[in-house]
Design a protein around this motif. Sequence first.
Motif, mmCIF file in Angstrom:
data_model
loop_
_atom_site.group_PDB
_atom_site.id
_atom_site.type_symbol
_atom_site.label_atom_id
_atom_site.label_comp_id
_atom_site.label_asym_id
_atom_site.label_seq_id
_atom_site.Cartn_x
_atom_site.Cartn_y
_atom_site.Cartn_z
ATOM 1 N N GLY A 101 43.016 30.087 44.472
ATOM 2 C CA GLY A 101 42.579 31.206 43.638
ATOM 3 C C GLY A 101 42.140 32.423 44.445
ATOM 4 N N ASN A 102 42.372 32.384 45.761
ATOM 5 C CA ASN A 102 42.058 33.528 46.633
ATOM 6 C C ASN A 102 40.596 33.933 46.648
ATOM 7 O OD1 ASN A 102 44.305 34.367 48.098
ATOM 8 N ND2 ASN A 102 45.246 35.176 46.229
ATOM 9 N N HIS A 108 34.971 36.448 45.081
ATOM 10 C CA HIS A 108 35.148 36.883 43.691
ATOM 11 C C HIS A 108 33.800 37.237 43.060
ATOM 12 C CE1 HIS A 108 39.384 36.304 43.282
ATOM 13 N NE2 HIS A 108 39.353 35.000 43.429
ATOM 14 N N ARG A 119 40.679 40.832 38.392
ATOM 15 C CA ARG A 119 41.006 39.474 38.836
ATOM 16 C C ARG A 119 39.737 38.693 39.166
ATOM 17 N NH1 ARG A 119 45.766 37.538 41.244
ATOM 18 N NH2 ARG A 119 44.659 36.803 43.082
ATOM 19 N N SER A 120 38.815 39.342 39.878
ATOM 20 C CA SER A 120 37.598 38.638 40.298
ATOM 21 C C SER A 120 36.684 38.341 39.117
ATOM 22 C CB SER A 120 36.841 39.464 41.338
ATOM 23 O OG SER A 120 37.535 39.469 42.559
ATOM 24 N N ALA A 123 38.240 35.428 37.432
ATOM 25 C CA ALA A 123 38.069 34.220 38.251
ATOM 26 C C ALA A 123 36.631 33.723 38.161
ATOM 27 C CB ALA A 123 38.436 34.505 39.712
ATOM 28 N N PHE B 80 46.900 38.804 36.700
ATOM 29 C CA PHE B 80 46.268 37.496 36.524
ATOM 30 C C PHE B 80 47.357 36.434 36.554
ATOM 31 C CE2 PHE B 80 43.897 40.617 33.974
ATOM 32 C CZ PHE B 80 42.748 40.652 34.738
ATOM 33 N N ARG B 83 48.112 31.065 39.766
ATOM 34 C CA ARG B 83 47.354 30.584 40.928
ATOM 35 C C ARG B 83 45.881 30.961 40.830
ATOM 36 N NH1 ARG B 83 50.109 29.403 45.635
ATOM 37 N NH2 ARG B 83 48.364 30.229 46.801
ATOM 38 N N LEU B 84 45.601 32.175 40.392
ATOM 39 C CA LEU B 84 44.216 32.644 40.277
ATOM 40 C C LEU B 84 43.445 31.775 39.281
ATOM 41 C CD1 LEU B 84 42.193 35.103 41.000
ATOM 42 C CD2 LEU B 84 42.798 35.898 38.725
#
Lengths: 144, 141
Positions: A101-102, A108, A119-120, A123, B80, B83-84
């Motif tokens: 999930g990086n 994040h 994205r963060s 997440a 989005f 994987r995220l």
Amino acid sequence: METQFTPLTSLTGGALIGFSAVILMISHGRIAGISGIISSILPPSIDRSEISQSLIFIVGLFLAAPLWFLIQGEIPVQVVSDNYILLGIAGLFVGFGSVLGNGCTSGHGVCGISRVSGRSIVATGTFMTTAFVTVLVLRHVVGG
Amino acid sequence: MRILSTLIAGLIFGTGLILSGMANPIKVQNFLDFFGSWDPSLALVMGGAILVTMPGFWLVQKRKTPFFNNVFHLPTKTDFDFRLLAGATIFGVGWGLGGFCPGPAVTSLPLAAKGTLVFVPAMLIGMAAAKLTSLKSRRSI
């Protein structure tokens, strides 16, 4: 086991974490994402350009507990489960999930949210929710 | 200075984790336990950190370059993807199970609790495995 509500030390500790992230950003232009820093020194694709900086940062993390002991005169309070199978599974999940999930709580949860990264934010909402449900099941369904 | 700034950043980060309670897995799990022994402290850790990073990052970005690098290395992805979401889901389950995320786990290594000594190698294996799958998926595209 109950733990005490510690608003002042938690807020101050959080501010230190943020301060460290700002130092990394202004000196190296990097996000203080711990899963990214740790995984960058692991095979199969070691990031050679950053390996020395990553290792030095990790040495800094290692020195925090000894420094705490020198200043406070006591070892940091910590209760770690002795269910080693559970911790082994937890470790695999944390490692695999954070790299897939990086990012983790720092990359994040702190840096990404500060940059208002969509994205963060998604997440962080996702891992907070699954962590909450996991503890709910672990303590109130399985643990009874 | 380049080395020193990184070392100090690591040391401050680790100290912040210890002081805040993030490096104490039972406190983390209590934070996640709304219907049991709930301890809201850790909301303040994230709050305290963001109170510093939000204005801090904004000020830093006014510079053209960081001190010891030519460019700011900022994430550029905005979509989005699977994987995220899958990664965050799996990470959250692990975080709830053990009460450890990567920073606190590594910071806790010198304290040598047996559980930490199990968690960290497992975490490194998990990370390497995820890197392996991402390499393979990139090759297959």
